[in-house]
Design a protein around this motif. Sequence first.
Motif, PDB file in Angstrom:
ATOM      1  N   UNK A   2       0.814  -1.216   0.000  1.00 10.21           N
ATOM      2  CA  UNK A   2       0.000   0.000   0.000  1.00 10.21           C
ATOM      3  C   UNK A   2       0.844   1.260   0.000  1.00 10.21           C
ATOM      4  N   UNK A   3       1.915   1.242   0.783  1.00  9.17           N
ATOM      5  CA  UNK A   3       2.823   2.396   0.819  1.00  9.17           C
ATOM      6  C   UNK A   3       3.454   2.609  -0.549  1.00  9.17           C
ATOM      7  N   UNK A   4       3.894   1.534  -1.173  1.00  6.16           N
ATOM      8  CA  UNK A   4       4.551   1.644  -2.481  1.00  6.16           C
ATOM      9  C   UNK A   4       3.586   2.141  -3.554  1.00  6.16           C
ATOM     10  N   UNK A   5       2.359   1.674  -3.512  1.00  6.10           N
ATOM     11  CA  UNK A   5       1.359   2.141  -4.484  1.00  6.10           C
ATOM     12  C   UNK A   5       1.080   3.622  -4.258  1.00  6.10           C
ATOM     13  N   UNK A   6       0.930   4.019  -3.007  1.00  6.17           N
ATOM     14  CA  UNK A   6       0.682   5.433  -2.687  1.00  6.17           C
ATOM     15  C   UNK A   6       1.866   6.303  -3.097  1.00  6.17           C
ATOM     16  N   UNK A   7       3.073   5.827  -2.894  1.00  7.08           N
ATOM     17  CA  UNK A   7       4.280   6.572  -3.291  1.00  7.08           C
ATOM     18  C   UNK A   7       4.305   6.773  -4.804  1.00  7.08           C
ATOM     19  N   UNK A   8       3.994   5.722  -5.559  1.00  5.16           N
ATOM     20  CA  UNK A   8       3.952   5.836  -7.023  1.00  5.16           C
ATOM     21  C   UNK A   8       2.853   6.800  -7.452  1.00  5.16           C
ATOM     22  N   UNK A   9       1.682   6.720  -6.806  1.00  7.02           N
ATOM     23  CA  UNK A   9       0.575   7.622  -7.145  1.00  7.02           C
ATOM     24  C   UNK A   9       0.932   9.074  -6.830  1.00  7.02           C
ATOM     25  N   UNK A  10       1.613   9.299  -5.721  1.00  2.00           N
ATOM     26  CA  UNK A  10       2.012  10.661  -5.362  1.00  2.00           C
ATOM     27  C   UNK A  10       3.047  11.203  -6.347  1.00  2.00           C
ATOM     28  N   UNK A  11       3.975  10.355  -6.782  1.00  2.03           N
ATOM     29  CA  UNK A  11       4.973  10.785  -7.761  1.00  2.03           C
ATOM     30  C   UNK A  11       4.294  11.122  -9.089  1.00  2.03           C
ATOM     31  N   UNK A  12       3.347  10.292  -9.489  1.00  4.05           N
ATOM     32  CA  UNK A  12       2.598  10.554 -10.720  1.00  4.05           C
ATOM     33  C   UNK A  12       1.827  11.857 -10.609  1.00  4.05           C
ATOM     34  N   UNK A  13       1.151  12.059  -9.498  1.00  3.85           N
ATOM     35  CA  UNK A  13       0.364  13.285  -9.306  1.00  3.85           C
ATOM     36  C   UNK A  13       1.258  14.520  -9.372  1.00  3.85           C
ATOM     37  N   UNK A  14       2.416  14.464  -8.751  1.00  2.00           N
ATOM     38  CA  UNK A  14       3.346  15.595  -8.797  1.00  2.00           C
ATOM     39  C   UNK A  14       3.807  15.895 -10.215  1.00  2.00           C
ATOM     40  N   UNK A  15       4.128  14.854 -10.960  1.00  2.00           N
ATOM     41  CA  UNK A  15       4.561  15.042 -12.351  1.00  2.00           C
ATOM     42  C   UNK A  15       3.429  15.609 -13.197  1.00  2.00           C
TER      43      UNK A  15
END
Length: 141
Positions: free
Chosen positions: A9-22
């Motif tokens: 869950x942490x890894x998925x959220x981290x990827x989603x946050x990176x995508x959102x920032x980009x």
Amino acid sequence: MEDATQRLGYRVKRAAAALRGALDRALREHDLTVPQYACLELLDQRPGLSNAELARGTFVTRQSMNTVLRGLQDSGLITRPAAADHGRALPAHLTEQGRRRLDAARSAVYAVDQRMTDAVPPERLADLLADLDRMAAAFER
């Protein structure tokens, strides 16, 4: 105690946050937010969607979508009738200006998506997409 940063869950959220920032950075050049862009994409695919339908499709609340739609309307990117023909739904439609803004922003968004896709080995991409679909479906039951 287990390291929470190693959980899925942490890894998925981290990827989603990176995508959102980009996406935020890419869309800033086009004077759009991620929810505004998502709304324009949905209206391009399915003109006349209601506030509730757009909220579901862009993963925001109805209240947030009201704000998004007001901003898009004030910017001349969409139109909505002043009153509903029946019920309470006010169907939204892209304007020509909205279509031009969407077309300009789309290449920036697709470039972000491609950058993320390129980070996955091609032979693993289909499995990753299927896994992500199964993860989402696990919460739709």
